[in-house]
Scaffold this motif. Sequence first.
Motif, short mmCIF file in Angstrom:
data_model
loop_
_atom_site.label_atom_id
_atom_site.label_comp_id
_atom_site.label_asym_id
_atom_site.label_seq_id
_atom_site.Cartn_x
_atom_site.Cartn_y
_atom_site.Cartn_z
N PHE A 37 0.00 4.08 1.20
CA PHE A 37 -0.13 4.63 2.54
C PHE A 37 -1.08 3.79 3.36
O PHE A 37 -1.95 3.10 2.84
CB PHE A 37 -0.56 6.10 2.53
CG PHE A 37 -1.73 6.43 1.67
CD1 PHE A 37 -1.58 6.74 0.33
CD2 PHE A 37 -3.01 6.46 2.20
CE1 PHE A 37 -2.67 7.06 -0.47
CE2 PHE A 37 -4.11 6.78 1.42
CZ PHE A 37 -3.93 7.07 0.08
N VAL A 38 -0.89 3.86 4.68
CA VAL A 38 -1.65 3.06 5.63
C VAL A 38 -2.21 3.99 6.71
O VAL A 38 -1.51 4.90 7.18
CB VAL A 38 -0.78 1.97 6.27
CG1 VAL A 38 -1.47 1.34 7.48
CG2 VAL A 38 -0.43 0.90 5.25
N THR A 39 -3.47 3.77 7.08
CA THR A 39 -4.09 4.50 8.18
C THR A 39 -4.15 3.57 9.38
O THR A 39 -4.69 2.47 9.29
CB THR A 39 -5.50 4.95 7.80
OG1 THR A 39 -5.43 5.79 6.65
CG2 THR A 39 -6.14 5.72 8.94
N THR A 55 5.86 0.85 1.58
CA THR A 55 4.88 1.86 2.02
C THR A 55 5.63 3.11 2.44
O THR A 55 6.66 3.04 3.11
CB THR A 55 4.05 1.31 3.20
OG1 THR A 55 3.31 0.17 2.74
CG2 THR A 55 3.09 2.35 3.74
N PHE A 67 -11.13 9.25 -1.18
CA PHE A 67 -10.15 8.72 -2.11
C PHE A 67 -10.56 8.91 -3.57
O PHE A 67 -9.94 8.34 -4.47
CB PHE A 67 -9.93 7.22 -1.85
CG PHE A 67 -9.35 6.92 -0.50
CD1 PHE A 67 -8.02 7.18 -0.22
CD2 PHE A 67 -10.14 6.38 0.51
CE1 PHE A 67 -7.48 6.90 1.02
CE2 PHE A 67 -9.61 6.10 1.75
CZ PHE A 67 -8.27 6.36 2.02
N PRO A 69 0.84 -1.21 0.00
CA PRO A 69 0.00 0.00 0.00
C PRO A 69 0.87 1.25 0.00
O PRO A 69 1.88 1.30 0.69
CB PRO A 69 -0.80 -0.13 1.30
CG PRO A 69 -0.01 -1.06 2.17
CD PRO A 69 0.69 -2.00 1.24
N CYS A 115 -10.50 0.41 3.67
CA CYS A 115 -10.63 1.82 4.05
C CYS A 115 -11.49 1.92 5.30
O CYS A 115 -12.11 0.94 5.72
CB CYS A 115 -11.20 2.66 2.92
SG CYS A 115 -12.97 2.50 2.67
N ARG A 119 -6.52 0.17 6.02
CA ARG A 119 -6.90 0.76 7.30
C ARG A 119 -6.74 -0.33 8.36
O ARG A 119 -7.33 -1.41 8.24
CB ARG A 119 -8.34 1.26 7.28
CG ARG A 119 -8.87 1.84 8.60
CD ARG A 119 -8.36 3.24 8.83
NE ARG A 119 -8.91 3.89 10.00
CZ ARG A 119 -9.79 4.89 9.97
NH1 ARG A 119 -10.26 5.31 8.81
NH2 ARG A 119 -10.20 5.47 11.07
N HIS A 169 -4.08 1.17 -0.43
CA HIS A 169 -4.31 1.64 0.93
C HIS A 169 -4.83 0.52 1.81
O HIS A 169 -5.49 -0.41 1.34
CB HIS A 169 -5.35 2.78 0.92
CG HIS A 169 -5.75 3.25 2.29
ND1 HIS A 169 -6.90 2.81 2.92
CD2 HIS A 169 -5.16 4.10 3.15
CE1 HIS A 169 -7.00 3.39 4.11
NE2 HIS A 169 -5.97 4.17 4.28
N ILE A 214 -9.04 1.11 -4.34
CA ILE A 214 -8.39 1.36 -3.06
C ILE A 214 -7.67 0.13 -2.53
O ILE A 214 -6.67 0.24 -1.80
CB ILE A 214 -9.41 1.89 -2.03
CG1 ILE A 214 -8.67 2.48 -0.83
CG2 ILE A 214 -10.37 0.78 -1.58
CD1 ILE A 214 -9.53 3.27 0.11
#
Length: 377
Positions: free
Chosen positions: A26-28, A79, A344, A24, A293, A283, A281, A277
């Motif tokens: 980015f990662v939340t 990432t 997104f 990914p 997400c 989550r 990405h 997504i």
Amino acid sequence: MADLSQKYKLLKGLCNGEYARTGPFFVTLDLTRRCNLHCLGCRFHSKEAEEPLTGDQEIRDFPFGWAERLFSELSQLNTRTMFFMGEGEPFIYPRIFDIFRLAKDYGFYTTVTTNGTLIDETKAERVIDAGLDEMHVSLWTDSREDYAIQYSGTDPENLQRVIDGMRILSSLKKEKGSQTPRIVLTNPINRFNHQKVDVMFTLAKEIGCDAISYTPFKTNRGKLARYALSEDQQKDLCHHMIGLRKQIRTNSLGDNIRRLLARYRFNPASHEVPCYIHWFHSRIKVDGSVLSCGRSERILGSLKTESFTDIWNGNAYCMERRKMLSPSGVTYRNEICDCEHCSFVEDNMAIHRRVKYLIPVLSFLKGGHRRGPNAVS
């Protein structure tokens, strides 16, 4: 967000249709379920629209012991960016500064979203020393009277605490000669405050922020629809924001207005572009649950029992990618995810513009006959 190598690998994975060739972008990461406020639009802590709690409720804070392995895996997957936020207030997390430093040790660009009520001089100094890259401070209003409405049941003095905290952080940055963290005042827009977007920009400028960010109010599948803007109000706001953007840039502040306008124009019911997504990405919830997400209801794995690397290209993730790229992908997306004002949408459209013609051709040349994303556009 990603370099050319990562973008090429993302395209290569899309041609396969299910297996990601890069991690990914980015990662939340959700740090805590606990919060000290009851923001009007929060689907977890609002007194009007709390969601049924999911996952392991015994785990209130993300176990710090999981972070080392997670960050190591994400680093190996290339990432680049880590967002810290969650169901609660990140600065309640007991090892917040340790996790900032650990993320920086692994080379991530780090961003935190906070309500700003807990930032004092000591914390501001520790934030700078930890190397945090960006701090997004969510603030719904600039007045005590409106604060009582937007943050029902909480101390109106919090408003001044938030403003003072941002001023302190801005001042300390200057004293230390630090460019970071970049301070972004984030203003969620609803029926109570949509006529104050200019005022919030002025506030951001006066207290030393680097940027102003606006976000649409999400109704939580209609539960809070009475607080959202009407269609006419949305149109008027979008027209106004185009002019405001010029003013913001004249004052050398950053903004997200292009992304805001894309989010307001996005209608998940009629939007025919597939969701990509699952390719860029993840989550990660407090209890280690992994989703594509924050608005998805489909858990794709758990750090309790699996490594992130195994989850990222595991059966559940690969199956979701196949479904999202299928002719019925749009219907499936709207079933499992609350896509209202999708955050997104710009990323998704950027990918689609690049791949909608290439994937069917490349799949055919490989001898495959899978219908690509253009089949549903």
